[in-house]
Design a protein around this motif. Structure first.
Motif, PDB file in Angstrom:
ATOM      1  N   THR A   1      -5.230  -2.700  -3.012  1.00 22.91           N
ATOM      2  CA  THR A   1      -4.466  -3.939  -3.207  1.00 22.91           C
ATOM      3  C   THR A   1      -5.372  -5.152  -3.304  1.00 22.91           C
ATOM      4  O   THR A   1      -4.931  -6.279  -3.141  1.00 22.91           O
ATOM      5  CB  THR A   1      -3.480  -4.162  -2.050  1.00 22.91           C
ATOM      6  OG1 THR A   1      -4.225  -4.167  -0.839  1.00 22.91           O
ATOM      7  CG2 THR A   1      -2.430  -3.087  -2.009  1.00 22.91           C
TER       8      THR A   1
ATOM      9  N   ASN B   1      -3.922   3.216  -3.680  1.00 23.63           N
ATOM     10  CA  ASN B   1      -3.410   2.107  -2.876  1.00 23.63           C
ATOM     11  C   ASN B   1      -4.463   1.021  -2.662  1.00 23.63           C
ATOM     12  O   ASN B   1      -4.730   0.578  -1.562  1.00 23.63           O
ATOM     13  CB  ASN B   1      -2.818   2.604  -1.555  1.00 23.63           C
ATOM     14  CG  ASN B   1      -3.868   3.233  -0.676  1.00 23.63           C
ATOM     15  OD1 ASN B   1      -5.016   3.381  -1.098  1.00 23.63           O
ATOM     16  ND2 ASN B   1      -3.489   3.595   0.539  1.00 23.63           N
TER      17      ASN B   1
ATOM     18  N   LEU C   1       2.679   1.738  -3.260  1.00 24.88           N
ATOM     19  CA  LEU C   1       1.755   2.187  -4.294  1.00 24.88           C
ATOM     20  C   LEU C   1       1.416   3.655  -4.127  1.00 24.88           C
ATOM     21  O   LEU C   1       1.449   4.444  -5.080  1.00 24.88           O
ATOM     22  CB  LEU C   1       0.478   1.344  -4.258  1.00 24.88           C
ATOM     23  CG  LEU C   1       0.603  -0.071  -4.827  1.00 24.88           C
ATOM     24  CD1 LEU C   1      -0.709  -0.798  -4.718  1.00 24.88           C
ATOM     25  CD2 LEU C   1       1.069  -0.021  -6.267  1.00 24.88           C
ATOM     26  N   SER C   2       1.117   4.033  -2.881  1.00 27.98           N
ATOM     27  CA  SER C   2       0.699   5.416  -2.691  1.00 27.98           C
ATOM     28  C   SER C   2       1.863   6.374  -2.902  1.00 27.98           C
ATOM     29  O   SER C   2       1.685   7.495  -3.374  1.00 27.98           O
ATOM     30  CB  SER C   2       0.074   5.602  -1.305  1.00 27.98           C
ATOM     31  OG  SER C   2       1.072   5.505  -0.335  1.00 27.98           O
TER      32      SER C   2
ATOM     33  N   ARG D   1       0.832  -1.209   0.000  1.00 27.35           N
ATOM     34  CA  ARG D   1       0.000   0.000   0.000  1.00 27.35           C
ATOM     35  C   ARG D   1       0.864   1.255   0.000  1.00 27.35           C
ATOM     36  O   ARG D   1       0.646   2.189  -0.759  1.00 27.35           O
ATOM     37  CB  ARG D   1      -0.876   0.038   1.253  1.00 27.35           C
ATOM     38  CG  ARG D   1      -2.174  -0.716   1.134  1.00 27.35           C
ATOM     39  CD  ARG D   1      -2.771  -0.842   2.533  1.00 27.35           C
ATOM     40  NE  ARG D   1      -3.689  -1.954   2.606  1.00 27.35           N
ATOM     41  CZ  ARG D   1      -5.000  -1.830   2.400  1.00 27.35           C
ATOM     42  NH1 ARG D   1      -5.506  -0.661   2.135  1.00 27.35           N
ATOM     43  NH2 ARG D   1      -5.782  -2.873   2.473  1.00 27.35           N
ATOM     44  N   GLU D   2       1.863   1.219   0.898  1.00 27.05           N
ATOM     45  CA  GLU D   2       2.707   2.390   1.046  1.00 27.05           C
ATOM     46  C   GLU D   2       3.473   2.671  -0.251  1.00 27.05           C
ATOM     47  O   GLU D   2       3.525   3.800  -0.723  1.00 27.05           O
ATOM     48  CB  GLU D   2       3.675   2.152   2.210  1.00 27.05           C
ATOM     49  CG  GLU D   2       4.469   3.349   2.655  1.00 27.05           C
ATOM     50  CD  GLU D   2       3.596   4.500   3.120  1.00 27.05           C
ATOM     51  OE1 GLU D   2       2.502   4.233   3.668  1.00 27.05           O
ATOM     52  OE2 GLU D   2       4.006   5.661   2.925  1.00 27.05           O
TER      53      GLU D   2
END
Lengths: 352, 583, 260
Positions: free
Chosen positions: B198, B196, B189-190, B186-187
């Motif tokens: 997933t 984010n 991606l963001s 998530r991190e």
């Protein structure tokens, strides 16, 4: 060119002697302080001695398992405390059922017999399975390997019983017949304590006879001397080893019920500390030596019961009984320092 | 190990044997409560829970093992025929039958008063919605199918089998590490400016269906490529000159280091905390590794040194300790290490003459003594009894507050790096050689001039010093010390992780810590069965792979040397008879 | 004065006197064979000299200093190194590392040296390595080429050789070899005879060897001592000892056939 001092007076020896002197001084000072204070009456001492005897009998029974296995395989069956626990904890449910149906107090003698049999059966099974699954494949591997296996097996058994029967401490049903005390030569003995002492003595003597007189006992001793030669003589070594584990398990199972009757509670962790202490007893008597294990158990039990009061009270230690385990383990350490072979063992040097 | 049964069993007997074992295992898991608890953990969302997955794995494994070719000694292994499928199915059907019968029994008799984990809910779930009787049928048929599938794995070629097995394993691992990987993902991606979301990979605490398929296909493809081309890549690497190989290795290490440094930036504080705990255990593991792995002294009371480190830090640092005064950290650190070393040597001196297994029990006793004393009324005025010592002030290093989990993590990381370096240097030094020699044959090492007592004390003291270092961090991390933190289980935990990784192996300690400390912390379901898992790990490792997962080369040799020894023995028997008793 | 001087050495195990009033000496550069039936106390003498057993009575001096009360590692430092009857290498260490352990008592680097690896430690490590390689090189092409193999993987005869190399690496003056020929084939035994001779001639070692193989004893020994039931029964050249009726009786006597 001999010096005045014999060569044996190495630094090690001198340290040992100083340590022994210090130890004796501490013991003497503590004991004399306690006795001069007169905090305990004669009756109190006597009761401590009886407690110690009962405890010692239990230690002796468990210690047999360690010493028998060590005498034959030279491994410390670290999971033996769990063998003891498995019998005691699983028998709780039988005892509860007997109690609920009223049978326990209607037929107390028969009930105790049933409990003993059941517990011995469970413990023996566990001990034999341990040998078969965990130890037999490891014969001949480096020494630490079976020991680590034993630790693993111990954790496994503990937590399996915890998972099956729960973590809580269970109150063991009490038998009416065993309530109250009797007076023997001025000693006030709880009836359950009497049962424990008599039961332990009977089993230990029975074991002596078994090892000394029977064919299987002789085979056990032969295997302990030399496995290869024993097998050449037509002894089925595997069977003897299984028998040894089974006997250790039986005695531990019996000890489990007696322990439960004496201390009135059981839980999944109950095997850990008695296990180490029984091992201590076996080492104290001389590991591998059956008489030594009995003797070691008795001495350890007595020490554990009497020593906190006798020694620590003199130093104004608050609640000395909390430190009884410290005394028991210190005994182990001191035995290993001063006489690693134990009371009845020999201190011959290791083979080179 | 070398002891293998030479008894020949017919395939049907084998199938029955392993079927019974698998059946016992299948009943074991629900009875001790693992199935119920592990079903809280999703493997594939809406398809598979961890608790049920265990049944599947058992059934697959039973079929797989039964179908395994068993050549007579000296014979070429024959590839298994289609009959193997039948026997595999038979084995797992037996296991299914046993499990089914157990469900039937539990459904008709209330076992709960004795077996606390056998709840109504469990039985309902094991019946898969139907009646208990139908469950028996389902389990037999399902078992047979899975068993045949497992046996089928033996029929296909190795080139196909390895990728399949590894793909399944990877999917399981990626699913289990969801809390960690999902957060990282998530991190990442963001930060890359993407949404984010997933759910294409993770859903409901495990893999989503698409995710599972994705992982399986990707790993399978990757592994297939590797099985055909991998040897070529390896050979190419080996052909590079020494210098280049070193650079590649160094580069990989550097990358790993950078990743570890960057990691807390993207983790939630919960995960950063776990990482800190893992770091602490690595530190402890490296310390004990010197004692157990290098010098071969089995110390079961290692937690005592953690306690010494923690308590001495607390005593000297906290203004609320019984001393009534406090010292600055730069004085406390060396003081603590010195105290721990002295205590280590004092404990070691009397018992180090003893044989290995005695030492283990005595150190265990010492661990217990430490705990009992700390808890007692006698020591309570000094050590605070069960309440422990509170108010350990946070240290500052160059103005950086170490209490902050992130900063603490970095401090621990730095410490781990230093200690790992020291361990590595020690292993290839005169001291390390002496320890190794001692571990392999104490008497001969002594005959070669190694002072046994001296080197044992050195190992014990070094281990104590390093253990106290972890204790110090421990105290700083919690801001307080309690006796309950220092129980025997910590010792066992550290020992288990060393053994899992491979005694004497530094990477082994690190991997062992992540697996045996990180994973259970991450998956709270594991928590209560942690010790059960440790026990199982210890026993099965000793039986199957005593050198551990990442063995040091030496250790591996040591444990597999028997075969050569046997051959030697036979040769000896032909020569002059050995002198009895003393050799 | 002799290099090793033993007077009235006695050792008892329980009721059994394993070594009984044995006098024994070795001069510098001398090869002494010790023979005797199984259980005669030969290895026990080695174990006492090297400090594994305490001596009960008697004196032993080496190079002018008493050996009594010394630990095995101290004895090694004085300059006596031994091999073992049942080969005892460090099987999971490499051939070179085995020999490097032999250098332990001649070097000093400790914890600090290991961690910081200063110039002195590096130089010492180099010296250890060279001394170990020297010892290996004594065996020609037998050990040097395989120095990075694990000792446990060596052939039987090479293990025996490595044991000797490890003892040599301690920079001893006296080597005690316990049945070095055991388990060797005739060709290897011949090589061993040459080798032990070279130990004395090229390296100046004094050697004591316990051996059952009479051709080997005959081939190398300057002097032979025979033990039986813990007592010294004969001493002299091989020819003298071999003819000694007590020795013949000890080896052939009826009383031994029962125990053999």
């Amino acid at each position: 060119m001999r010096l005045a001092l014999p060569e044996r007076w190495s630094v090690q020896r001198i340290v040992q002697i100083l340590l022994a002197a210090l130890l004796l001084f501490v013991i003497f000072k503590g004991a004399s302080a306690t006795l001069s204070e007169g905090k305990f009456t004669a009756a109190a001492w006597k009761s401590l001695i009886v407690t110690g005897l009962a405890l010692g009998g239990l230690y002796a029974l468990i210690a047999m398992g360690y010493t028998l296995v060590y005498g034959i395989l030279f491994i410390i069956n670290f999971a033996h405390g769990e063998v003891f626990m498995s019998g005691a904890l699983s028998t709780f449910f039988v005892a509860r059922a007997l109690n609920d149906s009223g049978f326990l107090n209607d037929q107390p003698v028969l009930s105790i017999g049933i409990l003993l049999l059941f517990s011995m059966l469970v413990s023996t099974t566990i001990a034999v399975l341990l040998e078969r699954i965990a130890y037999r494949p490891l014969r001949g591997s480096p020494r630490l390997v079976p020991l680590i296996t034993a630790i693993g097996a111990s954790l496994f058994l503990q937590n399996t019983f915890r998972g099956m029967f729960g973590a809580k401490v269970r109150a063991y049903p009490q038998i009416e017949l065993l309530k109250g005390t009797v007076d023997i030569f001025g000693f006030v003995v709880g009836k359950s304590q009497l049962l424990v002492i008599a039961g332990a003595a009977l089993l230990v003597v029975g074991l002596f006879f078994f090892i000394d007189r029977t064919k299987t006992g002789r085979a056990m001793r032969a295997v302990g001397e030399d496995k290869e030669i024993a097998s050449l003589m037509g002894i089925d070594v595997d069977r003897v080893i299984v028998t040894t584990f089974a006997i250790g398990g039986m005695l531990a199972g019996a000890a489990g019920v007696l322990w439960a009757i004496n201390f009135k509670q059981v839980d999944f962790f109950m095997g850990f500390v008695p296990g180490i202490k029984a091992f201590t007893a076996a080492v104290l008597g001389g590991i591998g030596n059956v008489v030594g294990a009995a003797l070691g158990g008795l001495i350890l039990g007595l020490l554990e019961a009497v020593a906190p009061a006798l020694l620590l009270t003199g130093y104004d230690v608050p609640s000395p009984n909390q430190l009884k385990d410290v005394i028991a383990f210190s005994v182990l350490v001191f035995v290993l320092i001063f006489k690693p072979g134990g009371i009845l063992g020999s201190d011959e040097p290791e083979k080179v | 190990m070398a002891v293998t049964e030479v008894k020949q069993r017919s395939p049907r007997q084998l199938a029955t044997k392993f079927g019974l074992i698998a059946g016992i295992a299948s009943i074991y898991f629900p009875v001790v409560g693992i199935t119920e608890r592990f079903n809280d953990r999703t493997i594939v969302d809406g398809v598979l829970q961890l608790g049920n997955a265990i049944f599947f794995v058992i059934a697959l494994a039973a079929g797989y093992i039964v179908a395994k070719p068993r050549p007579l000694p000296g014979e070429e292994p024959e590839p298994p025929g289609p009959n193997a499928l039948l026997y595999g199915a038979l084995a797992s059907a037996i296991a299914g039958l046993m499990t089914g019968l157990f469900v039937l029994l539990a459904d008709s008799v209330n076992l709960r008063p004795v077996l606390i984990s056998v709840t109504g809910g469990l039985i309902e779930r094991l019946s898969y919605g139907g009646s208990a009787a139908s469950a028996v049928l389902i389990m037999i048929m399902g078992g047979a199918a899975l068993g045949a599938l497992g046996a089928g794995l033996q029929l296909i070629s190795t080139k196909l089998r390895r990728p399949v097995v590894i793909a399944l394993g990877t999917a399981l691992l990626i699913s289990l590490t969801e809390p960690l990987l999902n957060a990282i993902l998530r991190e990442v991606l963001s930060q890359m400016g993407l949404k984010n979301n997933t759910s294409w990979l993770y859903e409901g605490g495990g893999l989503s269906v698409t995710g599972a398929i994705l992982v399986l296909i990707l790993t399978f493809a990757g592994m297939s490529w590797w099985t055909t081309r991998g040897s070529g890549v390896k050979a190419a690497y080996k052909q590079r000159p020494e210098q280049q190989r070193k650079m590649i290795k160094g580069g990989a290490l550097l990358l790993a280091g950078l990743f570890l440094v960057y990691l807390p930036q993207i983790l939630t504080s919960f995960l950063a905390e776990i990482l800190g705990t893992v770091g602490l255990y690595i530190l402890l593991g490296l310390g004990l590794n010197i004692v157990v792995g290098y010098a071969g002294l089995l110390d079961l009371g290692y937690v005592a040194f953690l306690a010494v480190g923690g308590y001495s830090t607390a005593l000297f640092v906290s203004e609320r300790s019984s001393l009534g005064w406090a010292l600055p950290y730069w004085q406390v650190v060396p003081l603590t290490i010195i105290i721990a070393t002295v205590i280590g040597v004092m404990i070691g001196a009397p018992v180090l003459r003893l044989r290995g297994d005695y030492l283990a029990i005595v150190t265990l006793g010492f661990g217990e003594i430490a705990r009992v004393i700390v808890l007692s009324d006698w020591a309570a005025p000094t050590l605070g009894g069960a309440q422990g010592i509170l108010g350990i002030t946070a240290p500052e290093v160059f103005g950086v507050d170490l209490r902050d989990p992130q900063n603490l993590y970095y401090a621990i990381l730095a410490c781990v790096a230093i200690v790992a370096f020291i361990s590595w240097r020690l292993s290839r030094s005169r001291v390390g050689r002496a320890w190794n020699a001692m571990r392999e044959d104490e008497q001969v090492a002594e005959a070669m001039g190694v002072s046994i007592i001296g080197y044992k004390l050195l190992a014990f003291g070094t281990g104590a010093a390093l253990g106290s270092l972890s204790g110090m961090f421990f105290a700083i991390k919690l801001g307080s010390v309690f006796p309950s933190s220092f129980n025997i289980l910590v010792s066992i935990n550290v020992l288990a992780l060393i053994i899992l990784g491979g005694m004497g192996s530094i990477p082994g300690v690190i991997v062992g810590s992540f697996v045996l400390v990180g994973l259970p912390e991450l998956l709270r379901e594991f928590g209560e069965f942690r010790l059960l898992i440790f026990g199982t790990v210890l026993v099965s490792l000793m039986l199957l792979k005593p050198e551990g997962l990442i063995p040091s080369r030496r250790r591996q040799a040591e444990l597999h040397i028997e075969e050569v020894e046997e051959e030697l023995f036979e040769k000896r028997a032909d020569s002059d008879g050995p002198e009895p008793a003393v050799t | 004065m002799s290099l090793l001087e033993i007077k009235g050495m006695t050792k008892r195990f329980g009721g059994l006197t394993a070594v009984d009033q044995v006098d024994f000496h070795v001069d510098e550069g001398e090869i002494v064979g010790v023979i005797g039936p199984n259980g005669a106390g030969k290895t026990t003498v080695f174990n006492i000299v090297t400090g594994f057993y305490d001596i009960d009575e008697g004196e032993m001096t080496f190079d002018g200093g008493s050996l009594i009360g010394l630990k095995p590692n101290q004895v090694t430092k004085r300059g006596i190194a031994r091999t073992f009857q049942a080969i005892r290498l460090f099987p999971a260490m490499t051939v070179l590392e085995n020999a490097m352990v032999g250098q332990h008592c001649r070097t000093r680097a400790g914890l600090g040296g290991a961690i910081f690896k200063g110039p002195r430690t590096i130089a010492e490590e180099k010296k250890i390595r060279e001394a170990a390689r020297d010892a290996l090189a004594f065996f020609g092409k037998r050990l040097s080429p395989v120095e990075n193999e694990l000792a446990g993987s060596l052939s039987y005869a090479d293990r025996r050789r490595l044991e000797i190399a490890r003892a040599m690496a301690t920079e001893a003056k006296l080597l005690l070899l316990d049945e070095p020929a055991a388990g060797m084939n005739p060709g290897e035994k011949e090589g061993l005879v040459t080798l032990i001779g070279r130990l004395r001639d090229e390296k100046g070692y004094a050697v004591v060897l316990i051996e059952h193989d009479m051709p080997v004893v005959k081939g190398v020994s300057d002097r032979v001592t025979a033990l039986d039931y813990g007592k010294k029964i004969a001493e002299g050249t091989y020819g003298e000892v071999a003819k000694n009726p007590r020795v013949i009786e000890a080896y052939l006597g009826a009383r031994h056939e029962e125990t053999a």
